[in-house]
Design an enzyme around this catalytic site. Structure first.
Site, PDB file in Angstrom:
ATOM      1  CB  SER A  34       3.120  -5.994   1.474  1.00 53.36           C
ATOM      2  OG  SER A  34       3.073  -7.126   2.330  1.00 53.36           O
ATOM      3  N   GLY A  71       2.639  -3.114   4.836  1.00 53.21           N
ATOM      4  CA  GLY A  71       2.745  -2.917   6.274  1.00 53.21           C
ATOM      5  C   GLY A  71       1.433  -2.739   6.987  1.00 53.21           C
ATOM      6  CG  ASN A  99       1.500  -6.740   7.745  1.00 57.96           C
ATOM      7  OD1 ASN A  99       2.579  -7.312   7.636  1.00 57.96           O
ATOM      8  ND2 ASN A  99       0.977  -6.042   6.750  1.00 57.96           N
ATOM      9  CG  ASP A 180      10.225 -11.359   2.024  1.00 57.13           C
ATOM     10  OD1 ASP A 180       9.776 -12.344   1.399  1.00 57.13           O
ATOM     11  OD2 ASP A 180       9.718 -10.225   1.936  1.00 57.13           O
ATOM     12  CG  HIS A 183       6.374  -9.834   0.678  1.00 61.81           C
ATOM     13  ND1 HIS A 183       7.242  -9.631   1.724  1.00 61.81           N
ATOM     14  CD2 HIS A 183       5.250  -9.122   0.963  1.00 61.81           C
ATOM     15  CE1 HIS A 183       6.680  -8.820   2.594  1.00 61.81           C
ATOM     16  NE2 HIS A 183       5.481  -8.498   2.166  1.00 61.81           N
TER      17      HIS A 183
END
Length: 211
Positions: A34, A71, A99, A180, A183
């Site tokens: 991402s 993801g 991730n 979040d 990002h």
């Protein structure tokens, strides 16, 4: 973690690639998760688009292909390498691993997956710029030390150019990250691009031959 390579990939590996000339337009594959895809951002705000713009501003004839998948772990990335080859890139910027870390996956698996991805791209004579990731301290110092070492170790073992930390200048900075906290915002992406740009330019120069 050994995986059988599909006959399709074997066929691709048999293709002969001529050396890249600095008279050619260069296609750079940004292959990642991402952070590459541009989660939460407009298409023209994502890392590949902003990097392409910065390189063109410095007189590089390039196209940066956005092959980021939100993801993706390193295992998921490995499963789609053969599809990325359809774009016939000349160079690869490899950005994966965040991730794996966030899910606390075994570091040995992360390293093996990245190594296999590198093998598939190198089989096509594609130079790779490996971008590193740093673990948080959530899983403890031992995990962090083991994870952080994956990227410099692979760069040394596979003779790759390394950019040590993809989120340099952005990680932990609230003003440069989305809500979040993981990002980057569009402004954060610009900070990433500004920091990595000299390395990418060196990577391009070292990967081309004189016409």
């Amino acid at each position: 973690m050994q995986r059988a390579i599909s006959p399709f990939v074997v066929l691709l590996m048999m293709l002969v690639f001529s050396p890249l000339s600095n008279a050619d337009s260069i296609k750079i594959l940004a292959f990642g998760d991402s952070l590459t895809a541009g989660y939460g951002l407009k298409k023209n705000e994502a890392f590949p688009a902003r990097l392409e713009q910065a390189l063109k501003a410095n007189d590089h004839d390039v196209t940066v292909i956005n092959s980021g998948q939100s993801g993706d772990t390193t295992g998921a990335g490995l499963s789609r390498v053969e599809w990325a080859l359809f774009d016939k890139p000349d160079l690869v910027i490899l950005e994966l691993g965040a991730n794996d870390m966030l899910r606390g996956l075994p570091v040995t698996a992360t390293k093996e997956n990245l190594s296999e991805i590198i093998t598939l791209f190198q089989a096509q004579s594609m130079p790779i710029l490996l971008t590193g990731m740093l673990a948080s301290e959530y899983y403890g110092q031992e995990y962090k030390a083991e994870f952080d070492a994956v990227f410099p170790d692979l760069a040394a073992e596979r003779n790759l150019m390394l950019y040590p930390f993809f989120l340099e200048g952005v990680a932990g900075n609230i003003s440069l990250n989305q809500e979040d906290g993981m990002h980057p915002t569009a402004k954060g992406v610009d900070v990433i691009v500004s920091a990595i740009l000299p390395t990418v330019e060196e990577f391009i120069r070292s990967s081309v031959t004189k016409p």
